[in-house]
Scaffold this motif. Structure first.
Motif, PDB file in Angstrom:
ATOM      1  N   ARG A   1       4.194 -36.455 -11.931  1.00 16.41           N
ATOM      2  CA  ARG A   1       3.447 -35.555 -12.085  1.00 16.41           C
ATOM      3  C   ARG A   1       2.622 -35.497 -12.969  1.00 16.41           C
ATOM      4  N   PRO A   2       1.926 -34.513 -12.580  1.00 22.04           N
ATOM      5  CA  PRO A   2       0.218 -34.387 -12.878  1.00 22.04           C
ATOM      6  C   PRO A   2       0.217 -32.885 -13.914  1.00 22.04           C
ATOM      7  N   TRP A   3      -0.188 -32.861 -14.634  1.00 21.43           N
ATOM      8  CA  TRP A   3       0.135 -31.584 -15.965  1.00 21.43           C
ATOM      9  C   TRP A   3       0.162 -30.093 -15.159  1.00 21.43           C
ATOM     10  N   THR A   4      -0.640 -30.488 -14.055  1.00 20.48           N
ATOM     11  CA  THR A   4      -1.430 -28.992 -13.588  1.00 20.48           C
ATOM     12  C   THR A   4      -0.260 -29.014 -12.042  1.00 20.48           C
ATOM     13  N   PRO A   5      -0.120 -27.824 -11.195  1.00 14.52           N
ATOM     14  CA  PRO A   5      -0.161 -27.965  -9.538  1.00 14.52           C
ATOM     15  C   PRO A   5      -1.821 -28.337  -9.273  1.00 14.52           C
ATOM     16  N   ALA A   6      -2.610 -28.105  -9.533  1.00 17.00           N
ATOM     17  CA  ALA A   6      -3.808 -27.901  -8.753  1.00 17.00           C
ATOM     18  C   ALA A   6      -4.412 -29.220  -8.935  1.00 17.00           C
ATOM     19  N   ARG A   7      -3.148 -30.039  -9.422  1.00 15.98           N
ATOM     20  CA  ARG A   7      -3.593 -31.448  -9.947  1.00 15.98           C
ATOM     21  C   ARG A   7      -3.282 -32.527  -8.280  1.00 15.98           C
ATOM     22  N   LEU A   8      -1.836 -31.629  -8.614  1.00 16.84           N
ATOM     23  CA  LEU A   8      -0.941 -32.242  -6.846  1.00 16.84           C
ATOM     24  C   LEU A   8      -1.834 -31.355  -5.677  1.00 16.84           C
TER      25      LEU A   8
END
Length: 776
Positions: free
Chosen positions: A444-451
């Motif tokens: 899971r990346p740092w931000t939901p934007a990356r998801l």
């Protein structure tokens, strides 16, 4: 596409615009007139590139496209199909100091890469936007915090981006519905898989304990210890794989040894100096130019602190070493199980850590059909089990024209086809992967934007023909490899992601609500035209025909008004404050905020024509709103972010007036006033940076004045780029001297509604419209 019909024609060269894209082009054109730029924040895969090219065709000339270098081929192919001239400059070149100018339109794709104003990239992009219309494209205008959106809008608004109201933000941010009910467009159906559980190593508790007990590091001369950040960074790597954690620990050892060598030699290097060391697993070598920037003031306990930290890091690395291959094998087995359950679907695995890609590649390279890509965005390292593949070859094999994966295991085409792609986040933006049917988040990346960016690669909007309805049947599967439980506790990543998701949703909420309001009103108009057409005129009734239905069974709760201000029309909503039920004495909350307007539109059937008493009450409320709006325009925003510039402009005027003979001061004052007004009309972070440099104390008047005239000329040239001129009654958003007289609003149409019942609130329908030409 001709300029006269660029916003209305559904054709753009060899491309066809959907109705939602045509509306987006129109809204962007309106934002250009009012703000000088726009932010298109549609979700990934909805065709933002096509909309941008349609806007470029409307503006005319050659558009300058700024984007990550990995998107160059995609933009050039789309521009050729659309028959639009573009010039592409990569972000990476801007970071290295490259400059670019465009006299017409600047299109900035994946704009969230330019969200940090203190970087060289932001400064270069801001300079490229001077004198041009600016179109920003990103599905994620907020990555970490609200200031990200303000920094992006500042590229064409300048510091005034921090003072936007909700209504203004909804007009300069364009976000349409995903498919808008278009029968020829559809998104694939997303099926969420259960999280994949990887057996933890026996030393999981010892790893977490070692991270919590990690001694503080010793920082570089211009850094800080930041032990909490070190722990979080290592825990993020652990949540990806033990191989990623080992790589992060190895980098800490290398950097620590380089720093220890310098400290033992009596030098305390900076972070920039440390980057000039050539490091390996067992040795470090100093580049001699780094000695010139090191500090001689070394604390006495520096080496002791640093060695204690390195001992703990090496101990943790030795503890996880026996389990790295087993962890990678377990993750590979989980991916193989998915492939067996879905034999006809290609699989892409995204991760934030290149070490995870390398570990999975080593564990799966003998399977066949496995390709791994890691490295830079422009190229990257491609590893394939069979044959030689380039990055472009891989993307073509997985793109919109990908051939279906053969079901027969003995088919030679299946043996040579790509079944699994292992990739870092370098491929999670701007890439089309419609040939992939399954996506797994390795971490899971740092931000939901990356998801959202990752999932947008396979959930892109698909255009289908009348003969081919297979796009409606397409399904994609999305899953996640669950992070170790103790790593999740250390990170508390779920709370971080939820907070960032709330901030991100708020940034584009008003723009999305405005789109919903427009769609509802378009539905009303279509239904009204249908009724009149089918009844052959019998449905048309005079406004007075509803007079018998205006009994005051319930007090008026809300109204929806269309108001004309000069040449522009605004949609306002009013909600009755708590208090007296008599419409002649109640007080109203009147606003153009999209959420309040949406609340009124949702009433549907409850909206009706007003009675005479209600009309007078609404007129008084609108007159009060008009007076308050005019006063606010004269006073200016309560938080004037441009005040430093205004102070420097006023200081320049005072200096220039003192240097002018008394006999010429009257004409000189008029000339300087016009110059300051013209400069104040210029907007954008690039202009403001130029002004701050130009108006520094001590710069000669003979240097400042020609610079100000050049900026004023650029602002005037920008205003002439629009196909239609800015209405003379519109107050410029960035004007330092607001208009002293504003036109009186005129009420065009009005609908009122009593307090909604639950049934009425759930049944939006076509209201009965009333039209009037009275002034409030």
């Amino acid at each position: 596409m001709r300029r006269a019909n660029a916003g209305k024609s559904p054709r753009l060269g060899a491309l066809t615009l959907r109705p939602a894209q045509v509306r987006a082009v129109e809204r962007i054109g309106a934002a250009f007139v009012e703000f000088g730029g726009a932010l298109l924040a549609d979700p990934p895969g909805t065709g933002k590139t096509i909309v941008a090219l349609a806007v470029a065709a409307r503006v005319g000339g050659s558009a300058l496209v700024l984007a990550p270098s990995a998107l160059r081929d995609q933009w050039e192919r789309a521009a050729r199909r659309a028959r639009v001239a573009i010039r592409f400059v990569a972000f990476e070149a801007m970071s290295r100091g490259a400059t670019a100018q465009s006299p017409g339109l600047v299109i900035i794709d994946e704009t969230h890469h330019v969200r940090t104003p203190g970087t060289r990239r932001y400064a270069g992009v801001a300079a490229a936007c001077i004198g041009s219309r600016v179109l920003l494209l990103t599905a994620t205008p907020v990555v970490n915090k609200w200031a990200d959106r303000d920094a992006l809008l500042g590229l064409f608004l300048g510091a005034a981006a921090t003072t936007l109201t909700a209504d203004q933000a909804a007009r300069c941010i364009v976000r349409s519905a995903e498919a808008d009910g278009d029968p020829d467009a559809a998104r694939p159906v997303v099926q969420r898989l259960r999280p994949i559980q990887i057996p933890p190593p026996p030393t999981e508790g010892a790893i977490a304990d070692a991270l919590m007990r990690l001694p503080p590091p010793f920082p570089a001369a211009d850094g800080s210890a930041a032990l909490a950040l070190v722990r979080v960074t290592l825990a993020m790597a652990w949540s990806s794989s033990l191989a990623a954690l080992d790589a992060a620990l190895r980098r800490r050892v290398q950097r620590g040894e380089a720093l220890a060598d310098a400290l033992e030699a009596g030098r305390w290097p900076t972070r920039a100096a440390l980057r000039q060391w050539v490091v390996g697993d067992g040795a470090t070598q100093l580049v001699f130019s780094a000695l010139d920037v090191a500090s001689d003031c070394v604390p006495g306990d520096a080496v002791t602190i640093l060695r204690a930290h390195l001992v703990a890091v090496r101990s943790l690395r030795a503890r996880i070493a026996p389990w790295i291959k087993a962890d990678a094998a377990a993750r590979a087995d989980a991916l193989r199980a998915l492939m067996r359950r879905h034999p006809t679907r290609r699989l892409v695995v995204f991760t934030s850590h290149a070490a995870t890609v390398h570990a999975l590649w080593s564990a799966m390279r003998a399977d066949g059909g496995v390709v791994a890509i890691s490295g830079s965005r422009s190229g990257g390292t491609v590893r394939a089990a069979a044959g030689r593949w380039s990055r472009d070859d891989v993307l073509r094999a997985l793109g919109s024209r990908a051939a279906p994966l053969p079901t027969d295991p003995g088919d030679p085409a299946r043996r040579d086809a790509i079944r699994v792609l292992l990739a870092t986040d370098m491929l999670s933006e701007g890439i089309e992967m419609q040939g992939v049917g399954m996506l797994i988040h390795a971490d899971r990346p740092w931000t939901p934007a990356r998801l959202e960016q990752r999932e947008g690669r396979i959930t892109r909007l698909v255009l289908r023909t009348r003969r081919d309805t297979s796009a409606t049947q397409r399904e994609v599967f999305i899953g996640t490899i669950r992070a170790p439980a103790l790593a999740t506790r250390l990170l508390r990543l779920g709370a971080r992601l939820r907070h960032k998701e709330r901030v991100r949703a708020r940034a584009v909420r008003d723009a999305g609500v405005r789109s919903d309001v427009e769609m509802a009103i378009h539905g009303w108009l279509r239904a009204a035209v249908t009724r009149v057409t089918t009844s052959r005129g019998s449905a048309a009734r005079a406004p007075g025909a509803f007079a018998a239905r205006l009994s005051h069974e319930r007090a008026v709760h809300m109204f929806l008004a269309l108001v004309r201000i000069g040449d522009a029309c605004r949609l306002l909503a009013g909600r009755r404050r708590r208090g007296r039920a008599d419409p002649r004495q109640c007080r109203w909350i009147v606003s153009a905020a999209p959420r309040l307007v949406h609340e009124a539109v949702q009433l549907g059937d409850a909206l009706r024509q007003p009675s005479a008493v209600e009309l007078r009450a609404v007129r008084r409320a609108l007159a009060h709103w008009a007076r308050r709006s005019n006063e606010g325009a004269l006073i200016g925003p309560t938080r004037d972010a441009r005040s430093p510039l205004r102070q420097r402009l006023h200081a320049f005027v005072e200096r220039a007036m003192r240097a002018t003979p008394l006999s010429s001061r009257a004409s000189r004052g008029t000339e300087l006033e016009a110059l300051v007004r013209a400069v104040s009309a210029a907007a954008g972070a690039g202009v403001e940076r130029q002004l701050m440099v130009l108006l520094r104390p001590g710069v000669a008047i003979e240097v400042v004045e020609p610079g100000l005239r050049a900026i004023a000329a650029a602002a005037q040239a920008t205003a002439l780029l629009d196909t239609e001129r800015r209405p003379a009654t519109d107050m410029p958003l960035n004007s330092a001297e607001p208009h002293l007289e504003r036109p009186r609003p005129t009420l065009v149409a009005l609908l009122v509604a009593p307090a909604p019942t639950p049934a009425a609130a759930r049944r939006p329908a076509t209201p009965r419209h009333a039209q009037t030409s009275a002034s409030p």
